[in-house]
Design a protein around this motif. Structure first.
Motif, PDB file in Angstrom:
ATOM      1  N   ALA A  67       0.830  -1.213   0.000  1.00 34.25           N
ATOM      2  CA  ALA A  67       0.000   0.000   0.000  1.00 34.25           C
ATOM      3  C   ALA A  67       0.859   1.254   0.000  1.00 34.25           C
ATOM      4  O   ALA A  67       1.825   1.360   0.751  1.00 34.25           O
ATOM      5  CB  ALA A  67      -0.918   0.001   1.215  1.00 34.25           C
ATOM      6  N   SER A  68       0.501   2.222  -0.842  1.00 31.48           N
ATOM      7  CA  SER A  68       1.216   3.500  -0.868  1.00 31.48           C
ATOM      8  C   SER A  68       0.788   4.405   0.278  1.00 31.48           C
ATOM      9  O   SER A  68       1.543   5.296   0.694  1.00 31.48           O
ATOM     10  CB  SER A  68       0.973   4.206  -2.206  1.00 31.48           C
ATOM     11  N   ARG A  69      -0.418   4.169   0.779  1.00 33.68           N
ATOM     12  CA  ARG A  69      -0.946   4.928   1.925  1.00 33.68           C
ATOM     13  C   ARG A  69      -1.485   3.927   2.946  1.00 33.68           C
ATOM     14  O   ARG A  69      -2.690   3.800   3.139  1.00 33.68           O
ATOM     15  CB  ARG A  69      -2.067   5.878   1.475  1.00 33.68           C
ATOM     16  N   PRO A  70      -0.602   3.221   3.623  1.00 33.04           N
ATOM     17  CA  PRO A  70      -1.051   2.152   4.531  1.00 33.04           C
ATOM     18  C   PRO A  70      -1.895   2.660   5.702  1.00 33.04           C
ATOM     19  O   PRO A  70      -2.620   1.876   6.314  1.00 33.04           O
ATOM     20  CB  PRO A  70       0.267   1.538   5.020  1.00 33.04           C
ATOM     21  N   TRP A  71      -1.812   3.934   5.991  1.00 31.89           N
ATOM     22  CA  TRP A  71      -2.601   4.511   7.094  1.00 31.89           C
ATOM     23  C   TRP A  71      -4.014   4.895   6.669  1.00 31.89           C
ATOM     24  O   TRP A  71      -4.820   5.310   7.501  1.00 31.89           O
ATOM     25  CB  TRP A  71      -1.885   5.759   7.640  1.00 31.89           C
ATOM     26  N   ASP A  72      -4.311   4.715   5.379  1.00 37.01           N
ATOM     27  CA  ASP A  72      -5.617   5.132   4.853  1.00 37.01           C
ATOM     28  C   ASP A  72      -6.268   4.000   4.060  1.00 37.01           C
ATOM     29  O   ASP A  72      -6.515   4.128   2.855  1.00 37.01           O
ATOM     30  CB  ASP A  72      -5.431   6.367   3.968  1.00 37.01           C
ATOM     31  N   PRO A 130       2.405   8.107   8.375  1.00 33.33           N
ATOM     32  CA  PRO A 130       3.378   8.832   7.544  1.00 33.33           C
ATOM     33  C   PRO A 130       4.564   9.282   8.395  1.00 33.33           C
ATOM     34  O   PRO A 130       4.394   9.717   9.532  1.00 33.33           O
ATOM     35  CB  PRO A 130       2.571  10.029   7.012  1.00 33.33           C
ATOM     36  N   LYS A 131       5.759   9.159   7.837  1.00 34.55           N
ATOM     37  CA  LYS A 131       6.986   9.421   8.595  1.00 34.55           C
ATOM     38  C   LYS A 131       7.059  10.843   9.107  1.00 34.55           C
ATOM     39  O   LYS A 131       7.640  11.105  10.168  1.00 34.55           O
ATOM     40  CB  LYS A 131       8.206   9.101   7.732  1.00 34.55           C
ATOM     41  N   ASP A 132       6.493  11.798   8.371  1.00 37.00           N
ATOM     42  CA  ASP A 132       6.558  13.195   8.792  1.00 37.00           C
ATOM     43  C   ASP A 132       5.358  13.606   9.652  1.00 37.00           C
ATOM     44  O   ASP A 132       5.240  14.766  10.049  1.00 37.00           O
ATOM     45  CB  ASP A 132       6.654  14.118   7.574  1.00 37.00           C
ATOM     46  N   GLY A 133       4.474  12.644   9.950  1.00 32.43           N
ATOM     47  CA  GLY A 133       3.323  12.944  10.782  1.00 32.43           C
ATOM     48  C   GLY A 133       2.245  13.746  10.082  1.00 32.43           C
ATOM     49  O   GLY A 133       1.293  14.200  10.720  1.00 32.43           O
TER      50      GLY A 133
END
Length: 272
Positions: A36-41, A135-138
């Motif tokens: 996933a490119s956006r694993p948090w979404d 995301p690494k930058d929050g």
């Protein structure tokens, strides 16, 4: 808003539905996270889309008031959920055998309005979103135009000024998140006192709202669970006075499991 009138006042009720999103991809297929490119979404799985649409059908058939506005978290699983619910609520001559928005031929775009609201977002800390997934930058970025395009043309109200102009800060506290959800519910209700609202959000939003106004300890919120709130609105000589929110048991315990503070054991009510 339901209402009755006499010579001096217009007394009625404002209704708020706080709803969790449907079945999310990463919980059904954990391997999805690997690519996933956006694993948090994570998006919804097909069963989640069906559950969301069927929840919209049940809302349409069971509640005794119209929904005027829908506010939704920008996370894709919530937008997809809201899109399915909106289709069920605004379908013309809804076929009871329909299972998703794909089965809806005609939409009444005058039924309700939809808006994205950052304040309905997931609890943004490592308790809710694992650090290796976040995301690494929050920074949680969303293309709002793409999300709005998921709703029928003409339904998105772009004149609405969102309560939260940007995403909550990463690593917010649980207490801060609780204050965010409770404050948002009241702010939106006060902003639209003559309208009934559907807020599509995450499990924590439903848990916090239900637990606070029911005064119980919620331990599980199922996919597409709803907390139904109601408050009395008194209108007199051009002004409105609102009462306190209360949980309505007809729909307010849908898919929410909790320990009652007044009885021993566990009270559990399932909607489906």
């Amino acid at each position: 808003m339901e209402s009755s009138a006499n010579s001096n006042t217009n007394d009625g009720y404002q209704n708020i539905l706080m709803m969790r999103h449907g079945d999310r991809m990463d919980r059904i297929n954990p391997l999805w996270l690997d690519t996933a490119s956006r694993p948090w979404d994570p998006p919804l799985v097909q069963d989640g889309l069906v559950r969301a649409f069927q929840t919209g059908q049940r809302i349409r058939s069971q509640i005794q008031f119209p929904i005027h506005r829908v506010f939704v978290s920008p996370f894709i699983r919530c937008v997809q959920t809201a899109s399915e619910v909106v289709a069920a609520l605004s379908a013309v001559d809804l076929n009871p055998n329909a299972t998703s928005s794909k089965d809806v031929v005609s939409i009444d775009r005058s039924k309700l309005k939809v808006s994205i609201e950052f304040g309905l977002s997931e609890m943004l800390n490592s308790m809710a979103i694992k650090p290796k997934v976040a995301p690494k930058d929050g920074k949680f970025d969303f293309n709002i135009s793409d999300l709005e395009a998921m709703f029928p043309e003409g339904m998105v109200d772009r004149n609405v000024d969102p309560v939260y102009k940007e995403m909550p800060q990463w690593e917010e506290t649980v207490e801060g998140c609780t204050d965010r959800f409770l404050g948002l519910v009241k702010t939106l209700a006060d902003k639209y006192p003559s309208e009934n609202l559907l807020l599509v959000t995450h499990g924590e939003g439903v848990r916090t709202t239900f637990a606070t106004y029911k005064d119980v300890d919620v331990y599980e919120v199922e996919y597409c669970a709803c907390a139904e709130l109601r408050r009395q609105i008194l209108s007199q000589e051009g002004s409105a006075k609102a009462g306190d929110f209360e949980v309505i048991t007809s729909l307010g315990q849908a898919g929410i499991k909790y320990h009652s503070s007044t009885t021993t054991g566990v009270t559990s009510v399932k909607w489906y």
